[in-house]
Design an enzyme around this catalytic site. Structure first.
Site, mmCIF file in Angstrom:
data_model
loop_
_atom_site.group_PDB
_atom_site.id
_atom_site.type_symbol
_atom_site.label_atom_id
_atom_site.label_comp_id
_atom_site.label_asym_id
_atom_site.label_seq_id
_atom_site.Cartn_x
_atom_site.Cartn_y
_atom_site.Cartn_z
ATOM 1 N N ARG A 153 0.786 -1.235 0.000
ATOM 2 C CA ARG A 153 0.000 0.000 0.000
ATOM 3 C C ARG A 153 0.823 1.293 0.000
ATOM 4 O O ARG A 153 0.256 2.372 0.047
ATOM 5 C CB ARG A 153 -0.991 0.064 1.167
ATOM 6 N N ASP A 154 2.142 1.215 -0.059
ATOM 7 C CA ASP A 154 2.947 2.436 -0.165
ATOM 8 C C ASP A 154 4.197 2.182 -0.995
ATOM 9 O O ASP A 154 5.283 2.665 -0.675
ATOM 10 C CB ASP A 154 3.304 2.968 1.221
ATOM 11 N N LEU A 155 4.033 1.409 -2.078
ATOM 12 C CA LEU A 155 5.165 1.164 -2.971
ATOM 13 C C LEU A 155 5.487 2.439 -3.732
ATOM 14 O O LEU A 155 4.620 3.022 -4.381
ATOM 15 C CB LEU A 155 4.829 0.064 -3.974
#
Length: 174
Positions: free
Chosen positions: A95-97
Site C-alpha cells: 500500500r505504499d510502494l
C-alpha cells in the site's frame, strides 16, 4: 502502536531476499516497543532514477558516472516485482510502494522497505482455502483502517486507495 507491532509481525513472516528482514520485536524496560531489522546502507531508487534521467539526453538513455543505466533500473524493478508478488502470495498488500521505499545497496542488493501500512487481505478466506502459511498478525479489528480513511502517498495511490475504499484494496492496488 498497533501499526508498529503489525509491521514487525507481517514483515518477519515475509522472508524473501528483496524484503527487508525483521529480526526481533520486543519491549524495553520503560515500556517502549522496538523491532530490529537489517541495516541497509544504500540509496533509494528515487535517487538512482533521478541520476539516470540527469545523465540522459532527449534522444538516448546514458549511463551515470557510477554506471547506472536504464537497463539496471529495470533489473531493480524486476526484483521489486518479485518481492511484491511474493508478499501478495502470502496475502499482504504493501500500500505504499514508491521509489523512496526501495533501497539499493552498494552491491546492487534491492530491498522493499517501510511496510508500516501493509494490509493483510482476505486473511479468513485464505485460511479457509488452506493456503500455505498465510501471514497473520495480532492487530485487533478496532485498530484496522476504516472505510473512508486514506493511508499512503497520494502520488502513488491506486484510485480505490485514494478514495478510502478499503474493502476494494487488493493485490492489484500495489
Amino acid at each position: 502502536l498497533g501499526r508498529f507491532i503489525e509491521e514487525a509481525q507481517v514483515v518477519a513472516q515475509l522472508q524473501h531476499p528483496n524484503i527487508i528482514p525483521v529480526h526481533e520485536l520486543g519491549q524495553l524496560e520503560d515500556g517502549r516497543l522496538y523491532f530490529t531489522m537489517k541495516e541497509v546502507q544504500g540509496r533509494p531508487l528515487s535517487d538512482l532514477i533521478a541520476a539516470v534521467h540527469a545523465a540522459s539526453t532527449d534522444y538516448a538513455w546514458m549511463p551515470t558516472e557510477d554506471g547506472w543505466t536504464f537497463r539496471k533500473l529495470m533489473q531493480v524493478f524486476s526484483q521489486v516485482c518479485a518481492a511484491t508478488a511474493f508478499a501478495h502470495s502470502r496475502g499482504v498488500v504493501h500500500r505504499d510502494l514508491k521509489p523512496e521505499n526501495i533501497l539499493v545497496g552498494q552491491f546492487d542488493e534491492v530491498l522493499v522497505v517501510d511496510w508500516g501500512i501493509a494490509k493483510i487481505v482476505d486473511e479468513l478466506r485464505r485460511a479457509q482455502a488452506g493456503d500455505v502459511d498465510p501471514v497473520q498478525s495480532n492487530r485487533s479489528a478496532a485498530n484496522l483502517t476504516r472505510m473512508g480513511e486514506v493511508a499512503g502517498t497520494p502520488a502513488y495511490m491506486a484510485p480505490e486507495q485514494a478514495g478510502g475504499l478499503i474493502s476494494e484494496v487488493t493485490e492489484r492496488t500495489d
